[in-house]
Design a protein around this motif. Structure first.
Motif, PDB file in Angstrom:
ATOM      1  N   ILE A 130       0.718  -1.099  -0.069  1.00 26.91           N
ATOM      2  CA  ILE A 130      -0.075  -0.046  -0.095  1.00 26.91           C
ATOM      3  C   ILE A 130       0.855   1.125   0.026  1.00 26.91           C
ATOM      4  CG2 ILE A 130      -1.633   1.394   1.560  1.00 26.91           C
ATOM      5  CD1 ILE A 130      -2.924  -1.329   2.259  1.00 26.91           C
ATOM      6  N   VAL A 131       1.890   1.208   0.947  1.00 23.84           N
ATOM      7  CA  VAL A 131       2.858   2.552   0.851  1.00 23.84           C
ATOM      8  C   VAL A 131       3.429   2.568  -0.528  1.00 23.84           C
ATOM      9  CG1 VAL A 131       5.113   3.325   1.848  1.00 23.84           C
ATOM     10  CG2 VAL A 131       3.232   2.319   3.176  1.00 23.84           C
ATOM     11  N   ALA A 133       2.271   1.797  -3.250  1.00 22.82           N
ATOM     12  CA  ALA A 133       1.405   2.154  -4.562  1.00 22.82           C
ATOM     13  C   ALA A 133       1.116   3.494  -4.036  1.00 22.82           C
ATOM     14  CB  ALA A 133       0.209   1.153  -4.300  1.00 22.82           C
ATOM     15  N   SER A 134       1.045   3.877  -3.025  1.00 23.15           N
ATOM     16  CA  SER A 134       0.913   5.516  -2.698  1.00 23.15           C
ATOM     17  C   SER A 134       2.128   6.208  -3.337  1.00 23.15           C
ATOM     18  CB  SER A 134       0.840   5.572  -1.078  1.00 23.15           C
ATOM     19  OG  SER A 134      -0.420   4.879  -0.664  1.00 23.15           O
ATOM     20  N   ILE A 135       3.121   5.775  -3.022  1.00 21.63           N
ATOM     21  CA  ILE A 135       4.329   6.504  -3.648  1.00 21.63           C
ATOM     22  C   ILE A 135       4.512   6.647  -5.083  1.00 21.63           C
ATOM     23  CG2 ILE A 135       7.062   6.640  -3.750  1.00 21.63           C
ATOM     24  CD1 ILE A 135       7.199   5.157  -1.007  1.00 21.63           C
ATOM     25  N   VAL A 137       1.730   6.560  -7.141  1.00 25.07           N
ATOM     26  CA  VAL A 137       0.604   7.618  -7.317  1.00 25.07           C
ATOM     27  C   VAL A 137       1.092   8.984  -7.258  1.00 25.07           C
ATOM     28  CG1 VAL A 137      -1.528   8.412  -6.603  1.00 25.07           C
ATOM     29  CG2 VAL A 137      -1.287   5.860  -6.941  1.00 25.07           C
ATOM     30  N   ALA A 138       1.816   9.028  -6.160  1.00 27.05           N
ATOM     31  CA  ALA A 138       2.625  10.536  -6.034  1.00 27.05           C
ATOM     32  C   ALA A 138       3.348  10.873  -6.962  1.00 27.05           C
ATOM     33  CB  ALA A 138       3.105  10.455  -4.464  1.00 27.05           C
TER      34      ALA A 138
END
Length: 187
Positions: A130-131, A133-135, A137-138
């Motif tokens: 999840i972390v 994937a968030s990176i 996306v950012a």
């Protein structure tokens, strides 16, 4: 080791098998008497068999359970008159627990520990994913809106704005001077 099978039940020794055969013969005698259709007689026979504790093998206990179920369906008999079936399980204090049972419980504990270990690993990897994937996306958002953060483009935009202001000011100034010349002569 010889197997003794009676009515689908397997017995470990000849004594247990003989006891089951004896109970099977008693059941046959009880059924052959034919008085079991009278519910009062059936109740008294049932309770007498329980008092005398004649049935101890699964075959006898199965018969007693079927007789109990039949008596429970009769509406004229008070349910409190039907006694519960007593099960006597004799254990020897020196008797060791069954090896298969202890091995099963050990394997079950190992399986539970392994399952918990994998569950913990799964949760940790899920959090890491999840972390990450968030990176990602950012990073895509930064790339998409990077033109807003481009310093050179920002500087050029400001310079172009100043140039347009300067042109506008020069144009106004020339208009004012022209107006002053025209009105200054007429005064």
């Amino acid at each position: 080791m010889e197997k003794y099978i009676i009515m689908g039940y397997e017995f470990d020794d000849k004594a247990s098998a003989d006891a089951a055969k004896n109970e099977l013969e008693m059941i046959s005698k009880i059924k052959s008497q034919g008085n079991m259709n009278n519910h009062k007689i059936a109740l008294s026979v049932y309770n007498k068999l329980l008092e005398d504790n004649l049935f101890k093998t699964p075959i006898g206990l199965e018969y007693m359970r079927s007789l109990q179920k039949e008596l429970l369906t009769v509406k004229t008999i008070d349910k409190s008159e039907i006694k519960a079936i007593k099960i006597k399980y004799e254990t020897n204090s020196e008797q060791k627990p069954d090896r298969k049972i202890t091995e099963y419980s050990k394997n079950t504990d190992k399986n539970k520990k392994a399952a918990q270990k994998y569950k913990d690993k799964f949760i940790k990897s899920l959090i890491v994913n999840i972390v990450l994937a968030s990176i990602i996306v950012a990073m895509f958002l930064i790339v998409k809106y990077s033109h807003r953060f481009d310093e050179q483009a920002h500087r050029e935009r400001i310079e172009n704005e100043y140039i347009s202001w300067e042109k506008d000011l020069k144009e106004r100034e020339s208009n004012i001077q022209q107006w002053e010349l025209e009105h200054g002569q007429s005064r």
